[in-house]
Motif scaffolding. Structure first.
Motif, PDB file in Angstrom:
ATOM      1  N   GLY A 142       0.816  -1.207   0.000  1.00 52.01           N
ATOM      2  CA  GLY A 142       0.000   0.000   0.000  1.00 52.01           C
ATOM      3  C   GLY A 142       0.850   1.258   0.000  1.00 52.01           C
ATOM      4  O   GLY A 142       2.072   1.186   0.127  1.00 52.01           O
ATOM      5  N   CYS A 201      -0.135  -1.091   5.579  1.00 55.98           N
ATOM      6  CA  CYS A 201      -1.236  -1.080   4.619  1.00 55.98           C
ATOM      7  C   CYS A 201      -0.886  -1.902   3.371  1.00 55.98           C
ATOM      8  O   CYS A 201       0.204  -1.772   2.820  1.00 55.98           O
ATOM      9  CB  CYS A 201      -1.492   0.384   4.254  1.00 55.98           C
ATOM     10  SG  CYS A 201      -2.669   0.642   2.962  1.00 55.98           S
ATOM     11  N   THR A 260      -2.835  -3.161  -0.446  1.00 55.29           N
ATOM     12  CA  THR A 260      -3.933  -2.670  -1.272  1.00 55.29           C
ATOM     13  C   THR A 260      -4.248  -3.664  -2.396  1.00 55.29           C
ATOM     14  O   THR A 260      -3.336  -4.328  -2.894  1.00 55.29           O
ATOM     15  CB  THR A 260      -3.586  -1.260  -1.824  1.00 55.29           C
ATOM     16  OG1 THR A 260      -4.683  -0.785  -2.597  1.00 55.29           O
ATOM     17  CG2 THR A 260      -2.344  -1.276  -2.691  1.00 55.29           C
ATOM     18  N   PRO A 261      -5.530  -3.791  -2.771  1.00 50.98           N
ATOM     19  CA  PRO A 261      -5.882  -4.739  -3.832  1.00 50.98           C
ATOM     20  C   PRO A 261      -5.175  -4.404  -5.142  1.00 50.98           C
ATOM     21  O   PRO A 261      -4.968  -3.230  -5.453  1.00 50.98           O
ATOM     22  CB  PRO A 261      -7.399  -4.536  -3.993  1.00 50.98           C
ATOM     23  CG  PRO A 261      -7.858  -3.954  -2.712  1.00 50.98           C
ATOM     24  CD  PRO A 261      -6.721  -3.123  -2.212  1.00 50.98           C
TER      25      PRO A 261
END
Lengths: 317, 345
Positions: free
Chosen positions: A30, A35, A37-38
């Motif tokens: 991310g 984090c 993220t897709p």
């Protein structure tokens, strides 16, 4: 958490190379600390982007309905439960997807850690097995991962994928928790206390619909709350309108919610959305002895009729 | 500019004094998040915080408000306009990015061409005492959009934390009037030197500017580009970014009526929702996530420059920190910018 990223990359590469998948839906790093993220990988060269860690919380099955072609998907226990339901509800065809199952040890709530950091900027995060070592200008904190799990992950009893084509790594030990203690405790409160709790939670809602849009099973082409002809629900954030939205959504998910917690994770203002959905799950378990998303051949209780179905709700006239 | 000073230990007294005369909103912790809320006393006000989850725009554009109410019978119709008199209002402790957002909202709702009486009614009573940022976050990018951690634009007074004291920068006449009433001390030379040091140190902490020269021109040429689709593939099309954003201001107006009595209500709306552009014929010019996200970017970084000569983003970073799928607007802009440079779109 064992580093499974490289095994995931290998598997993704194989699927793309053999043409068994046109796209792999997984996670990449991310843009923020703590984090993931897709991401959507279509070329073999890009598989290096794929990662796996305790911040891969999103339920990627959300993207299956929209996806075109053959899809490889990285899926945790709860994600596979959602896929089972999507297949049952004929939204996704089993032969169109390749499930790369990944056993989960519970996902870590970034916001809980951010709170411990008290607004100080994080410059480095080091993974030390059970702990995360977080440093910054004015910061040096060690956080135990299992103390910062999402509420849904804390009571999860399906950490391992229930259906998969490939399994990455070795299975996780399932938690032996009494599944619905939280619901029983809440049921034990007076109706005034319950009303106060629910209305307080609802008062925080800003009607952004992140809960609905993150939910893998909220796929209606037009949600009842958006319909304007007729308009079923008012659009304000007044108590009646907001409560109606959450209650109706929750009832619409009865027997379909897989308790992945995507709704709660997506909420920016900490509404305890799972409270209503958990009650639905507990009721479905009690009335129909059914747990959602475990078996592709088991009919969904609310779309099937059995002569001996529980009819406690019927009024004797 | 005038510079005053106040001891940190005196801030509670300062606030409690103001409360006697003004309506005050300040950052407080509520249900595990920091929000701006109206306060009755200085208890619970927190000034060591990064930023609130929700922006303070709600004080001038509430999430929903009744514009008029009406009732009809056989021969008459009575209409009542809801323009209640507003008490003098102080927004205390807002970040400089949020203070700037009020300047932007003024351009939309209250310039020579557009005058929204409901907005103006609320806005005219607002005085902003902002608090400069000594701890910018990883999501902050105010310097890219024309602001800064100590930008005074939009503020009436700006506080700078110099340790045991705050320096109060007096920005506007409205601010000066308040300061005069309170009889605050002038700041000393050494305090001003410390203020400069604090400001420099903080500015150095902000991530370097995105290099986006002539971004608008490039965006205008990218409307039909292929990158939008891949960039928005993970978007959930929810309203988190727009509803938390301090400058997003789109609304819907609905009539709610029962038994010939009704209200006309204005409610926040979001360009990320499919119904935002749904036409009566059933045709939707922005049918997918791609068109809707593109609208958000184009509106902020192109159309707002055309219409208001100001970027429609103050770089507060809320849409970055709260996006459920970490769709980072900085990455989107950078990605579009460089792909356009290389002529890929």
């Amino acid at each position: 958490m064992a580093d499974l990223s490289s095994s995931i990359r290998e598997e993704a590469k194989k699927l793309l190379k053999k043409g068994e998948a046109d796209v792999i839906i997984g996670f990449e790093k991310g843009s923020l600390p703590l984090c993931a993220t897709p991401c959507f990988i279509r070329n073999e060269a890009d598989v290096e982007k794929l990662i796996w860690n305790e911040f891969c919380g999103n339920n990627l099955s959300r993207y299956l309905i929209k996806a075109k072609g053959k899809v490889g998907i990285i899926a945790k226990g709860c994600d596979t439960r959602a896929i089972v339901e999507l297949i049952k509800e004929k939204q996704v065809q089993r032969e169109q997807i390749v499930i790369i199952g990944v056993p989960c040890e519970g996902m870590v709530d970034r916001k809980q850690i951010m709170m411990r950091c008290q607004g100080n900027k994080i410059t480095n995060v080091e993974d030390r097995d059970e702990r995360l070592l977080i440093t910054g200008d004015l910061l040096n904190v060690a956080v135990k991962k299992d103390e910062c799990l999402y509420p849904g992950c804390q009571v999860c009893t399906n950490r391992n994928p229930v259906m998969y084509d490939v399994l990455i790594g070795s299975t996780s030990e399932e938690q032996q928790t009494d599944e619905f203690t939280d619901v029983t405790n809440f049921d034990g409160k007076s109706s005034e206390e319950r009303w106060e709790y629910i209305t307080h939670e609802i008062s925080k809602c800003i009607r952004c619909y992140a809960c609905r849009n993150a939910c893998p099973l909220c796929y209606c082409k037009e949600c009842f709350v958006d319909t304007t002809q007729p308009q079923w629900v008012g659009k304000t954030t007044g108590q009646t309108d907001t409560l109606l939205f959450h209650i109706m959504r929750s009832i619409h998910l009865a027997g379909r919610c897989v308790e992945c917690g995507a709704c709660e994770r997506a909420c920016p203002v900490t509404v305890d959305i799972r409270k209503l959905n958990r009650k639905m799950s507990a009721d479905v378990k009690k009335l129909f002895d059914y747990k959602t998303g475990l078996d592709i051949d088991q009919p969904a209780p609310l779309s099937t009729f059995k002569p001996d179905d529980s009819e406690e709700f019927m009024l004797d006239i | 500019m005038d510079y005053k000073t106040i001891k940190k230990s005196e801030i509670t007294e300062f606030l409690d004094n103001l409360i006697k005369e003004y309506e005050i909103a300040a950052p407080i912790e509520k249900d595990d998040i920091v929000v701006f809320d109206k306060i009755k006393s200085s208890n619970g006000v927190i000034l060591e915080y990064s930023n609130s989850v929700k922006s303070p725009k709600k004080f001038v554009i509430p999430q929903f408000e009744t514009l008029i109410s009406y009732n009809t019978n056989e021969d008459t119709t009575n209409v009542k306009e809801h323009l209640d008199e507003q008490k003098q209002f102080i927004l205390f402790g807002a970040r400089p990015c949020d203070a700037r957002s009020f300047l932007f909202l003024d351009k939309v709702f209250s310039d020579e061409k557009n005058r929204d009486i409901y907005y103006k009614n609320r806005r005219d009573v607002v005085l902003i005492i902002s608090l400069g940022c000594t701890q910018p976050q990883e999501t902050c990018f105010c310097t890219t959009t024309g602001g800064g951690p100590f930008s005074s634009e939009g503020s009436d007074l700006l506080l700078v934390d110099i340790g045991d004291d705050y320096i109060i920068q007096v920005i506007t006449d409205k601010g000066a009037e308040l300061v005069k009433k309170l009889g605050l001390k002038n700041a000393q030379k050494d305090e001003l030197a410390e203020m400069d040091r604090v400001i420099k140190k903080s500015e150095a902490k902000i991530e370097p500017d995105l290099e986006l020269n002539n971004l608008k021109d490039k965006l205008d040429n990218s409307f039909d580009g292929s990158d939008w689709e891949t960039l928005t593939e993970k978007c959930l099309s929810c309203g988190v970014c727009t509803y938390l954003c301090p400058t997003c201001h789109c609304f819907d107006i609905v009539d709610e009526e029962k038994n010939r009595k009704g209200e006309r209500i204005r409610i926040w709306d979001s360009c990320q929702f499919p119904h935002f552009t749904m036409q009566a014929s059933g045709f939707n010019p922005r049918p997918t996530y791609k068109e809707r996200y593109r609208q958000r970017i184009m509106h902020k970084f192109s159309y707002c420059i055309d219409n208001y000569n100001m970027v429609g983003c103050v770089g507060c970073g809320r849409c970055i920190s709260e996006c459920p799928v970490n769709l980072d607007i900085r990455q989107v802009l950078t990605s579009l910018y460089y792909s356009m440079l290389s002529g890929r779109t």
